[in-house]
Design an enzyme around this catalytic site. Structure first.
Site, PDB file in Angstrom:
ATOM      1  N   GLU A   1      34.792  34.633  12.083  1.00  0.00           N
ATOM      2  CA  GLU A   1      35.808  35.296  11.629  1.00  0.00           C
ATOM      3  C   GLU A   1      36.259  36.544  11.738  1.00  0.00           C
ATOM      4  O   GLU A   1      37.337  36.891  11.618  1.00  0.00           O
ATOM      5  CB  GLU A   1      35.566  35.287   9.873  1.00  0.00           C
ATOM      6  CG  GLU A   1      36.030  33.953   8.995  1.00  0.00           C
ATOM      7  CD  GLU A   1      35.894  33.891   7.848  1.00  0.00           C
ATOM      8  OE1 GLU A   1      35.401  35.012   7.124  1.00  0.00           O
ATOM      9  OE2 GLU A   1      36.246  33.227   7.101  1.00  0.00           O
TER      10      GLU A   1
ATOM     11  N   HIS B   1      14.870  19.003  20.927  1.00  0.00           N
ATOM     12  CA  HIS B   1      14.712  17.630  21.128  1.00  0.00           C
ATOM     13  C   HIS B   1      16.272  16.989  20.896  1.00  0.00           C
ATOM     14  O   HIS B   1      16.179  15.713  20.464  1.00  0.00           O
ATOM     15  CB  HIS B   1      13.899  16.982  20.203  1.00  0.00           C
ATOM     16  CG  HIS B   1      12.443  17.571  20.679  1.00  0.00           C
ATOM     17  ND1 HIS B   1      11.434  16.856  21.147  1.00  0.00           N
ATOM     18  CD2 HIS B   1      11.903  18.876  20.334  1.00  0.00           C
ATOM     19  CE1 HIS B   1      10.395  17.425  21.579  1.00  0.00           C
ATOM     20  NE2 HIS B   1      10.649  18.648  21.040  1.00  0.00           N
TER      21      HIS B   1
ATOM     22  N   LYS C   1      44.977  26.411   4.020  1.00  0.00           N
ATOM     23  CA  LYS C   1      45.290  26.530   2.788  1.00  0.00           C
ATOM     24  C   LYS C   1      46.545  26.112   2.273  1.00  0.00           C
ATOM     25  O   LYS C   1      46.847  25.263   1.558  1.00  0.00           O
ATOM     26  CB  LYS C   1      44.748  27.899   2.128  1.00  0.00           C
ATOM     27  CG  LYS C   1      43.764  28.281   2.155  1.00  0.00           C
ATOM     28  CD  LYS C   1      43.309  29.689   1.417  1.00  0.00           C
ATOM     29  CE  LYS C   1      41.953  30.168   1.664  1.00  0.00           C
ATOM     30  NZ  LYS C   1      41.932  31.704   1.228  1.00  0.00           N
TER      31      LYS C   1
HETATM   32  O1  PA5 Z   1      34.541  36.690   4.695  1.00  0.00           O
HETATM   33  C1  PA5 Z   1      35.564  36.301   3.989  1.00  0.00           C
HETATM   34  O2  PA5 Z   1      36.402  37.258   3.695  1.00  0.00           O
HETATM   35  C2  PA5 Z   1      35.680  35.157   3.453  1.00  0.00           C
HETATM   36  O3  PA5 Z   1      34.997  34.107   4.063  1.00  0.00           O
HETATM   37  C3  PA5 Z   1      35.670  35.147   1.947  1.00  0.00           C
HETATM   38  O4  PA5 Z   1      34.332  35.414   1.719  1.00  0.00           O
HETATM   39  C4  PA5 Z   1      35.999  33.706   1.467  1.00  0.00           C
HETATM   40  O5  PA5 Z   1      37.345  33.159   1.833  1.00  0.00           O
HETATM   41  C5  PA5 Z   1      35.895  33.548   0.030  1.00  0.00           C
HETATM   42  O6  PA5 Z   1      36.916  34.338  -0.668  1.00  0.00           O
HETATM   43  P1  PA5 Z   1      37.004  34.935  -2.145  1.00  0.00           P
HETATM   44  O7  PA5 Z   1      35.468  35.494  -2.325  1.00  0.00           O
HETATM   45  O8  PA5 Z   1      38.121  35.613  -2.330  1.00  0.00           O
HETATM   46  O9  PA5 Z   1      36.819  33.653  -2.880  1.00  0.00           O
END
Ligand code: PA5
Length: 446
Positions: free
Chosen positions: A285, A306, A421
């Site tokens: 990310e 393996h 989304k």
């Molecule tokens: O690293 C990030 O920002 C994302 O992975 C969020 O943690 C994830 O999308 C969950 O978001 P939220 O805490 O707003 O529900």
């Protein structure tokens, strides 16, 4: 404390090349420290091991005690950065079998990290006849997966307990003042913990996001923070020779520039599997933007030797390198016994600890994979314990941020997460997305 060993990458990246990358790495480090780079609103994690809300920290401990005393099960609801860190640390420091082994602490089930109805039903069934508490974690407070799961477990809670009792059993970790979850918590009187404005999800493991579930599992969160603090103090210098974190960021960028688009995080301890998942989210990310980035994958060896070991050995050289997290001292051991007749031919190992066999597997693999053309970076840690894991978390967070800046991306946003989304909401018929629905259904041929 985490120590980087690069000698098994020497044949692939020379010290001169690393030195040439040093300037960029130092610039990235300065950008980070001066908070002048992209995403600089999200740098709260940088001094978090020292500069954290001490009052909230003691409320976390009190809440953990309450949960331990009053429940058989803790349901942790969250996705991405709002769940991976807690689960990773619990499985690493306790066990992937934590729920089977837990004696004095509640079982912990993570839900709301998928939309699978069978997973949801399974965990609902596990709560049958048990006392439980819920910790719902969402920074935005609106993420679909945890929101749906919270609806289910809130209903369950109010069916089992009085409204007053239910309210005492629900803990919300979210934004300090806004969002659906914060509004609901205030209205219903649930205790709340804060995801700081300046800490993004994947950098939030050392906030209440990770710390409350981790403390419920009986892990010493003071030691975890102390380990992170040690790392914070150790990895500051503006020199690849004196700062392993900076060097790691530099070397992986050198490898990237040589076409290595894939980094495989490796551990020889199965309890590290969820730490690998946390690492994958952190790096993917943070770096995977603008068609750039090193795609993170992971292995547990010798298990995966393996399965995907074949591919790494004979086809890995052109695209990947490995980063092995090695714990020098085992937490536990098992001495192999002598057997009469030696029918299985294993008496040559009699008297040897299993950790010795594991270490020889590691050394053998290191030689085989580097001979196969796969560079190996090694992160040496002493032992799996709170301090070392705290340090490792911080090491990787900082290395990832530096790496992202070297790469030229904003390591603190995740714009790509929105695409699925938007489509999902349109296809579900969410108000406001009507115009898209028909178009997407046509594209799908449904
Ligand atoms: O690293 C990030 O920002 C994302 O992975 C969020 O943690 C994830 O999308 C969950 O978001 P939220 O805490 O707003 O529900």
């Amino acid at each position: 404390m985490v120590k980087l060993v690069t000698k098994y990458a020497n044949g692939f990246v020379s010290e001169n090349e690393i030195k040439a990358m040093e300037e960029k790495a130092v610039t990235a480090l300065r950008t980070l420290n001066s908070k002048t780079g992209e995403g600089s609103d999200f740098l709260g994690w940088l001094d978090l091991p020292e500069n954290y809300d001490k009052d909230e920290f003691s409320r976390i401990k009190s809440a953990a005690e309450y949960i331990k005393k009053n429940s058989d099960i803790l349901i942790v609801i969250g996705i991405g950065g709002s769940y991976l860190g807690a689960r990773a640390v619990i499985e690493c420091l306790k066990s992937p079998n934590y729920n089977l082994l837990a004696k004095d602490t509640p079982q912990i089930y993570f839900i709301g990290n998928s939309i699978s109805p069978s997973m949801l039903n399974e965990v609902v069934a596990l709560c049958e006849g048990k006392d439980f508490c819920v910790n719902v974690i969402s920074k935005s407070g609106t993420t679909t997966e945890p929101a749906v799961a919270f609806r289910v477990f809130r209903d369950l809670m109010y069916k089992k307990y009085s409204p007053e009792e239910a309210a005492k059993r629900i803990f919300c970790t979210t934004d300090k003042e806004k969002g659906t979850l914060k509004n609901l918590a205030d209205k219903e009187g649930y205790e709340t913990f804060v995801v700081p404005d300046d800490v993004g999800g994947r950098y939030s493991v050392l906030t209440a996001v990770g710390l409350l579930p981790i403390a419920v599992a009986g892990i010493d969160i003071d030691k975890l923070m102390a380990g992170a603090r040690d790392a914070m103090e150790s990895f500051c210098e503006e020199s690849v020779d004196n700062n392993g974190c900076l060097k790691y960021a530099a070397v992986r960028n050198c490898l990237y520039n040589k076409g290595k688009r894939l980094e495989c995080f490796v551990s020889y301890e199965p309890c590290f599997a969820m730490m690998n998942e946390w690492l994958k989210q952190l790096f993917a990310e943070s770096e995977g933007k603008d068609t750039k980035g090193i795609y993170p994958v992971s292995c547990i060896f010798s298990t995966d030797l393996h399965s995907v070991g074949q591919f790494i050995q004979e086809s890995g050289s052109s695209l990947m390198f490995e980063t092995v997290v090695n714990f020098k001292e085992p937490v536990d051991d098992y001495i192999i016994t002598e057997q009469e007749g030696n029918i299985d031919g294993l008496n040559f190992l009699a008297g040897k600890p299993m950790s010795f066999v594991n270490e020889k597997a590691r050394q053998g693999t290191l030689l085989a994979h580097t001979e196969g053309g796969v560079a190996n970076l090694i992160l040496e840690c002493e032992k799996i314990n709170e301090e070392e894991i705290g340090a490792l978390l911080y090491f990787f967070e900082k290395a990832c941020a530096i790496s992202g800046y070297i790469l030229g991306v904003n390591p603190f946003n995740q714009p790509g997460v929105e695409s699925y989304k938007k489509n999902m909401f349109a296809l579900l018929g969410k108000p406001g997305y009507e115009s898209e629905k028909e178009k997407l259904e046509k594209q799908l041929g449904i």
